[in-house]
Design an enzyme around this catalytic site. Structure first.
Site, PDB file in Angstrom:
ATOM      1  N   LYS A   1     -44.848 -71.019  -4.270  1.00 28.85           N
ATOM      2  CA  LYS A   1     -46.006 -70.925  -3.506  1.00 28.85           C
ATOM      3  C   LYS A   1     -46.872 -69.425  -4.162  1.00 28.85           C
ATOM      4  CE  LYS A   1     -47.921 -69.975   1.190  1.00 28.85           C
ATOM      5  NZ  LYS A   1     -47.618 -69.490   2.475  1.00 28.85           N
TER       6      LYS A   1
ATOM      7  N   SER B   1     -49.585 -72.677   5.791  1.00 27.26           N
ATOM      8  CA  SER B   1     -50.245 -72.564   4.589  1.00 27.26           C
ATOM      9  C   SER B   1     -49.407 -73.023   3.250  1.00 27.26           C
ATOM     10  CB  SER B   1     -50.521 -70.914   4.557  1.00 27.26           C
ATOM     11  OG  SER B   1     -49.474 -70.085   4.471  1.00 27.26           O
TER      12      SER B   1
ATOM     13  N   SER C   1     -46.063 -71.168   8.580  1.00 28.88           N
ATOM     14  CA  SER C   1     -46.450 -71.683   7.282  1.00 28.88           C
ATOM     15  C   SER C   1     -45.483 -72.369   6.676  1.00 28.88           C
ATOM     16  CB  SER C   1     -47.057 -70.693   6.656  1.00 28.88           C
ATOM     17  OG  SER C   1     -48.157 -70.500   7.015  1.00 28.88           O
TER      18      SER C   1
HETATM   19  N1  GLN Z   1     -51.111 -70.786  10.706  1.00 26.44           N
HETATM   20  C1  GLN Z   1     -50.897 -69.147  10.772  1.00 26.44           C
HETATM   21  C2  GLN Z   1     -51.853 -68.371  10.374  1.00 26.44           C
HETATM   22  O1  GLN Z   1     -52.960 -68.925  10.003  1.00 26.44           O
HETATM   23  C3  GLN Z   1     -49.596 -69.154  10.270  1.00 26.44           C
HETATM   24  C4  GLN Z   1     -49.725 -68.784   8.771  1.00 26.44           C
HETATM   25  C5  GLN Z   1     -48.330 -68.285   8.075  1.00 26.44           C
HETATM   26  O2  GLN Z   1     -47.459 -68.554   8.543  1.00 26.44           O
HETATM   27  N2  GLN Z   1     -48.545 -67.902   6.896  1.00 26.44           N
HETATM   28  O3  GLN Z   1     -51.877 -67.356  10.434  1.00 26.44           O
END
Ligand code: GLN
Length: 491
Positions: free
Chosen positions: A83, A158, A182
């Site tokens: 990532k 994400s 994420s």
């Molecule tokens: N969707 C969540 C956010 O927008 C979690 C994102 C993540 O785990 N990096 O913060």
């Protein structure tokens, strides 16, 4: 044998035995990635030809081993996708943001470095919501990733690029990060395995920070065994990350053998996670999956995590607060984008105004507000207290159960564009993954069926802090008797 059909563990074995060459493996994945990326956009960056040369060197090491030489590292010649929030020397690290578009980190993250030391080859950097803020990859400044099961839909986020790369067979294994869901949420949407370890289990040195009290590095994989294999190599104390746990990493893979037998395992089903708003298919398939665990001998019972409803508001104070502090460093002075100005203020405003996307700006403003004098106690301080209650919910629950089972998300993958204009609807995506993140406990998403439209559904299992061993054992047992993880979308 088609190398793309092998799991990571199978490839590793074939490389060792000499029935597969790393050159063939890496070339197959690289070609596949190049071929599908225009459609799926899982990668922001794919390795050049030099990775094939590195693969040939790996083949040399294996043949030297077969001639009686020393055993090379267990991942020698295995390609891995990373990532694009983890630093890898030699690659740009953009975090899906314009502000880091041309940033080339001078060092490699410990998690990646450990894989490389075990012989892994970096296949490319995968797409992400900007600074990992989002649930669909639509917040990437470089365009979204498409769900391999239905290109009109989001892959989740994400770590959507990493999840899509596994589902579309564009990588055998990928690293992701999970701050509030994420890894688990995109794994569910793409029908792959996603493991978020306990907070501190894997070093975050070289991970570009979002919410420092929540960020975890983990794995997206085809099978539980593959995830365990990578974790074994990647986890453990790192002097460069003072939050990494000193506990020795168990040999996870050793416990994944024999018969799938869950006798003696107690599984809790939190009633708060099955409330209204869960898509009926998701509800049904997750309950069926829990039934499978029961048929393997596990004892299942309803439990309560009474503070669940506060997880979302708490997370959306804590994470933005930490993000606002972490992102203060992008000011045009030392990293990435720089927009000149007459004054320092103009330099900051110009750089940050042009470099950050709308969601990141929203979080910075929310976070700065929550931390500001006069509001700190009412927001950040209060959120921290409620976070302690959420953590206590899990501690209480794990006194009477070994594993907690639930859906990962209330629904299956939604359509691109459906939630971009409604941040709250997007935040609701994380309803069922946030509590474990706030508590710091490990969680996994396992494919457990497909809804009436053919979209994957995920089963979420969570374990106690540093309880990855049991979590993996239960997950492995589930996969032993189900076939969902073997299904792949047609290209
Ligand atoms: N969707 C969540 C956010 O927008 C979690 C994102 C993540 O785990 N990096 O913060």
């Amino acid at each position: 044998m088609d190398p793309l059909e092998l799991t990571l563990c199978e490839s590793a074995e074939a490389l060792r035995a000499g029935t597969l060459s790393s050159a063939a493996l890496v070339e197959a994945y690289r070609n596949r990635a190049e071929q599908l990326n225009p459609k799926i956009h899982a990668y922001l960056n794919i390795a050049g030809e030099d990775v094939i040369r590195a693969a040939r060197d790996a083949d040399e090491s294996w043949s030297a081993f077969r001639r009686g030489g020393d055993a090379p590292g267990p991942l020698t010649g295995i390609p891995v996708a990373v990532k694009d929030v983890l630093c890898v020397k030699g690659y740009p690290c953009t975090c899906g943001s314009r502000i880091l578009e041309n940033f080339k980190p001078p060092y490699t993250a410990t998690a990646v470095e450990r894989l490389q030391s075990a012989g892994a080859l970096i296949l490319g950097k995968t797409n992400t919501d900007e600074f990992a803020m989002g649930s669909s990859t639509e917040n990437s400044a470089f365009g979204m990733t498409h769900n391999p099961w239905d290109a009109e839909r989001v892959p989740g986020g994400s770590s959507g690029g990493s999840a899509a790369s596994i589902a579309a067979r564009m990588a055998p294994i990928a690293l992701g990060t999970d701050t509030g869901g994420s890894i688990r949420q995109p794994a569910a949407y793409c029908g792959v395995v996603g493991l978020k370890p306990s907070y501190g289990r894997v070093s975050r040195y070289g991970l570009i920070a979002f919410g420092s009290s929540l960020d975890c590095v983990g794995v997206l994989a085809r099978t539980v065994e593959d995830a365990a294999f990578l974790m074994e190599i990647m986890a453990g104390y790192d002097p460069m990350d003072s939050t990494s746990m000193p506990e020795k990493t168990p040999a996870y893979r050793k416990t994944l053998s024999g018969e799938p037998d869950l006798r003696g395992i107690r599984i809790g089903i939190p009633k708060e996670y099955f409330s209204a708003g869960i898509q009926p298919d998701v509800d049904r398939l997750v309950r069926e999956a829990i039934g499978v665990l029961g048929s393997l001998g596990a004892e299942t019972k309803e439990i309560s995590l009474p503070n669940t409803e506060f997880a979302l508001p708490v997370y959306y104070i804590v994470a933005p607060a930490e993000a606002s502090a972490n992102l203060a460093r992008y000011d045009g002075v030392r990293f990435g984008l720089r927009r000149e100005g007459q004054t320092l203020r103009e330099l900051y405003d110009g750089t940050r105004g042009a470099g950050f996307g709308p969601e990141v700006k929203r979080r910075i403003m929310l976070g700065t507000y929550a931390l500001s004098a006069g509001y700190y106690d009412a927001y950040y301080g209060q959120a921290q207290k409620v976070r302690t209650l959420i953590k206590a919910d899990f501690e209480n629950a794990f006194r009477s159960v070994d594993i907690i089972a639930s859906p990962v998300t209330p629904s299956t993958a939604f359509r691109a564009g459906e939630k971009v204009d409604n941040p709250l609807a997007m935040y609701m995506e994380d309803l069922l993954t946030l509590p474990a993140s706030l508590a710091g406990v490990p969680g996994i998403s396992l494919p457990c069926g497909r809804d009436s439209q053919g979209l994957p559904v995920g089963l979420q299992l969570s374990g106690p802090f540093l309880g990855e061993e049991t979590l993996l054992r239960v997950s492995w047992s589930f996969q032993k008797v189900t076939r969902w993880h073997k299904e792949a979308p047609s290209p």
